[in-house]
Design a protein around this motif. Structure first.
Motif, short mmCIF file in Angstrom:
data_model
loop_
_atom_site.label_atom_id
_atom_site.label_comp_id
_atom_site.label_asym_id
_atom_site.label_seq_id
_atom_site.Cartn_x
_atom_site.Cartn_y
_atom_site.Cartn_z
N VAL A 611 35.49 27.29 48.78
CA VAL A 611 36.29 28.50 48.66
C VAL A 611 36.75 28.78 47.22
O VAL A 611 36.91 30.14 46.67
N LEU A 612 37.00 27.75 46.58
CA LEU A 612 37.45 28.00 45.15
C LEU A 612 36.38 28.66 43.98
O LEU A 612 36.71 29.47 43.19
N GLU A 613 35.24 28.33 44.13
CA GLU A 613 34.10 28.67 43.52
C GLU A 613 33.89 30.32 44.09
O GLU A 613 33.60 30.95 43.17
N VAL A 614 33.92 30.58 45.21
CA VAL A 614 33.91 32.01 45.80
C VAL A 614 35.01 32.78 45.07
O VAL A 614 34.79 34.09 44.54
N LEU A 615 36.23 32.51 45.17
CA LEU A 615 37.32 33.04 44.51
C LEU A 615 37.25 33.25 42.94
O LEU A 615 37.53 34.23 42.42
N SER A 616 36.75 32.23 42.36
CA SER A 616 36.44 32.43 40.87
C SER A 616 35.11 32.96 40.49
O SER A 616 35.10 33.31 39.25
N GLY A 617 34.33 33.57 41.37
CA GLY A 617 33.30 34.15 41.30
C GLY A 617 32.23 33.52 40.75
O GLY A 617 30.96 33.98 40.52
N LYS A 618 31.97 32.27 40.81
CA LYS A 618 30.91 31.20 40.37
C LYS A 618 30.00 31.31 41.46
O LYS A 618 28.76 31.13 41.03
N ARG A 619 30.24 31.34 42.71
CA ARG A 619 29.38 31.33 43.56
C ARG A 619 29.42 32.56 44.63
O ARG A 619 30.57 32.98 44.76
N ASP A 620 28.57 32.84 45.18
CA ASP A 620 28.45 33.83 46.32
C ASP A 620 28.79 33.28 47.66
O ASP A 620 28.74 31.98 47.80
N MET A 621 29.35 33.91 48.65
CA MET A 621 29.70 33.60 49.86
C MET A 621 28.55 32.99 50.70
O MET A 621 28.63 32.01 51.22
#
Length: 755
Positions: A611-621
């Motif tokens: 979830v941290l990567e999703v919030l930072s925009g580094k990864r998609d859901m």
């Protein structure tokens, strides 16, 4: 008065009060039964311990024997040698009997028995000297101490031991007193009990003899003094009479007799004066009257009692009768009628002359009566004057006579008491007598096993209840739904029993796709592998509450939290999400515990992003989401490569809010496993993201004050609280609180439930 409206108000009030009383009684019984279910094992352990102590006391205590003698305080005193007690007949009442009981317990009786039976030499009472006694005696000999002091100490110890073994009691409300003595030897017990009774009787006799002797000595001195006082008083009476010329005759004073006779004569004289005056007044009234007819009135003759007047009146009446007859025949002017009237006038003239003569005679009688009354009155005045002088002297005389009589009566009374005292001194009698001699007891009186066990059992029951109540009061944890609702003011959704991992499940087969969660035998998959267990059914209760809240517009984003770590919130959240997915609802499970992502470690240990990567925009859901293919549950892990201090800011960020809003559109339920409330503040920042919270509390372990403090620190969470879940409940212990058996009994097994 309109009574019916009042009755309409009174009857419901009475019925309501009766119903409240019944409910209160039922609640009290329920509370008591619940207490017994919870603490009965502990109470039984305490009772067993007390019984063991009682048995130990019984085995360690030597047997003692009690012999009893009876005596009576006889209220009917023996009158053979005495008529009346010198000290007075005091009635025997309850206080007197109780006083005698205390006399028997007194040290005087004890010392008499100890001296008579030489109990100071008995090791049972005085104690064996032993080594300590030998050393003490040797030191006393060396230092030259007084041997009497050691003898005194021995006597005091014997007296104290004697008093502890002696029992004296009154039998009910009677005059009977029982004397009991306890000893290691039955013969010794009977001997001492009889000795106490005999010593009491002897003490009473000795007390009476001494009291009588003292009374006799005092009476002798008092009688001599009273005899002299009585003689002096009598001589004073005789001298006073001689000095004041007081002479008595027939028990009365001479002047009193003379005055009484003069009074009688005066009454007679005054009566004669009154009669003479009355006759004189009457005859003067007749003479002064103008009516001639009054001279021949019948009352004149009757009042004056004169024979001459009476004879003339008779003649007058005969002439009047003849005159009336002749006047009627021949007329009033007839010569014969005129002659008769002339004769009547002559008779009236004679009557008047006789009345005048009588009047002069009555005047003389009145003067004589007045002179006689005056003479008697003068004699009375003289007698009264003399009597006054005598009466003044009589006052002093009566005082002297009263004093003389008092001294004489006291002398006679004391003389009588003296004779009785001499008699009692010769024959002393006591009211107490022995009615039952103490005999050798056949069996020991103490200790009795039944009494010891009864006392031990009662003490164990009392201590058990008290300690059990203390345990109950100190058990500040949640065990029932009522406790949750009463202390947290929140609805208890379910009680989840404790579950164990399943180790014998077959390993999954077939190819495994990327980011695919494979169920194993861990706690997280209990709902999947055991759909008919009590745990799964309790999770269904949470689902029902969530569905009802969602229909009422409460939202479908549900967060799970607790007060402390390891209360099972992650397990409950996973089971709840799996159950939602099994029912066909689109569900996603998010690991929101960014400090300690235990859900990710248990379900998705291979996850590298979350979830941290999703919030930072580094990864998609789609690049970080995991799926459980059997239920269709999506999971969003939380991968923390290093400790992150600003997790609360992450959860409160706009990116997290946008993520949750996006998931609301794509899923029916969003389940978030949050961190505990007490250690970190992350949950407090999620009140704008989460629609409803489920608060997980570990059954029987988490303290109530911890839970209350945690919930009070997050007031917005309380407002959005869906309910509380009690987790890890012990089924065996739950039965003590009114639950427990309902997951194991036959009624639930019929519906396919398994433990």
């Amino acid at each position: 008065m309109n009574v019916l409206p009042n009755l309409d108000r009174i009857v419901p009030t009475v019925a309501r009060a009766a119903a409240e009383q019944v409910v209160s009684s039922a609640e009290m019984l329920t509370s008591l039964s619940g207490f017994l279910r919870r603490q009965y094992q502990f109470i039984l352990v305490v009772i067993a311990a007390c019984l063991c102590l009682g048995v130990g006391y019984y085995m360690a205590t030597p047997s003692t024997y009690t012999a009893t003698a009876s005596l009576i305080i006889d209220s009917r005193k023996n009158q053979l040698f005495q008529q009346q007690s010198v000290l007075g007949d005091i009635p025997i009442d309850s206080a007197s009997v109780e006083s005698q009981v205390q006399i028997i317990k007194s040290e005087t009786i004890a010392l008499a028995v100890i001296k008579d039976l030489r109990l100071t030499d008995d090791s049972e009472f005085a104690g064996s000297p032993g080594l300590i006694g030998t050393v003490t005696g040797w030191i006393g000999d060396v230092l030259g101490s007084d041997r009497s002091r050691s003898e005194f100490d021995k006597l005091r110890r014997t007296t104290e031991s004697f008093a502890n073994r002696l029992t004296v009691r009154r039998v009910g409300l009677t005059y009977i007193i029982e004397i009991g003595f306890r000893s290691l030897s039955p013969d010794r017990a009977a001997q001492i009990a009889n000795a106490v009774a005999d010593a009491y009787v002897v003490d009473q006799l000795d007390a009476k003899y001494k009291a009588t002797k003292r009374a006799t000595s005092w009476l002798q001195d008092r009688i001599k003094e009273l005899r002299e006082q009585a003689s002096a008083a009598e001589r004073a009476v005789v001298n006073f009479k001689a000095q004041n010329n007081i002479v008595e005759s027939g028990g009365r004073l001479m002047n009193e007799q003379q005055l009484a006779e003069l009074n009688s004569q005066m009454v007679v004289a005054k009566t004669q004066v009154s009669e003479a005056k009355a006759r004189l007044d009457r005859i003067e009234a007749v003479l002064l009257a103008d009516n001639p007819e009054s001279t021949v009135d019948g009352t004149v003759a009757d009042t004056l009692n004169s024979q001459v007047v009476s004879k003339l009146r008779s003649q007058y009446l005969d002439l009047a009768t003849r005159e009336a007859d002749w006047s009627a025949r021949y007329g009033r002017n007839h010569l014969a009628a005129v002659n008769l009237r002339n004769q009547m006038a002559g008779i009236r003239s004679s009557i008047m002359d006789e009345l005048r003569r009588l009047a002069e005679s009555y005047k003389s009688d009145l003067e004589i009566a007045n002179q006689r009354a005056a003479s008697i009155e003068k004699q009375v005045d003289q007698a009264v004057s003399a009597s006054r002088v005598t009466n003044e002297a009589q006052v002093s005389l009566r005082d002297l006579e009263s004093k003389s009589q008092s001294y004489r009566a006291l002398h006679d009374n004391f003389l009588q008491r003296y004779m009785e005292s001499v008699q009692q001194q010769s024959f002393p009698i006591t009211e107490a007598r022995i009615i039952t001699q103490a005999s050798r007891p056949l069996k020991p009186s103490a200790p009795k096993l039944s009494i010891v066990l009864s006392i031990a059992g009662a003490a164990g029951l009392l201590f058990g209840f008290g300690l059990g109540r203390l345990r109950d009061l100190s058990d500040r944890v949640f065990r029932t739904t009522d406790e949750v609702e009463a202390q947290l003011q929140a609805h208890c959704l379910a009680i989840l029993p404790r579950i164990e991992p399943q180790l014998n499940l077959p390993a999954p087969t077939g190819p495994r796709g990327p980011r695919q969660v494979v169920p194993d035998g861990g706690l997280y998959w209990h709902v999947v592998h055991n759909p008919f267990s009590g745990f799964t059914e309790s999770v269904r209760a949470i689902k029902v509450a969530a569905d009802i809240a969602a229909r009422n517009g409460a939202g479908r984003v549900i967060g799970f939290t607790s007060s402390l770590p390891n209360e099972g919130k992650s397990t409950v959240a996973a089971g709840f999400a799996e159950l939602l997915a099994q029912s066909g609802a689109r569900t996603i499970l998010i690991d929101g515990d960014l400090r300690n992502p235990s859900l990710t470690r248990g379900l998705m240990p291979e996850a590298e992003v979350g979830v941290l990567e999703v919030l930072s925009g580094k990864r998609d859901m789609s690049q970080v989401m995991w799926r459980e293919p059997e239920t269709g549950l999506d999971m969003l892990p939380a991968v923390i490569p290093s400790r992150h201090a600003q997790t609360s800011d992450v959860l409160a960020s706009a990116a997290m809010r946008n993520l949750i809003d996006d998931l609301r559109k794509r899923y029916d339920y969003v389940v978030v496993d949050l961190s505990p409330l007490a250690p970190v503040v992350d949950v407090r920042t999620t009140t704008g993201l989460i629609d409803s919270y489920v608060f997980v509390v570990e059954w029987g372990r988490t303290k109530t004050d911890v839970v209350q403090h945690a919930m009070n620190s997050a007031r917005h969470l309380r407002e959005q609280l869906l309910g509380v879940v009690l987790n890890k409940a012990e089924l065996k212990q739950m039965s003590r609180y009114g639950y427990g058996g309902y997951y194991r009994n036959d009624y639930y097994r019929r519906y396919g439930y398994s433990e």
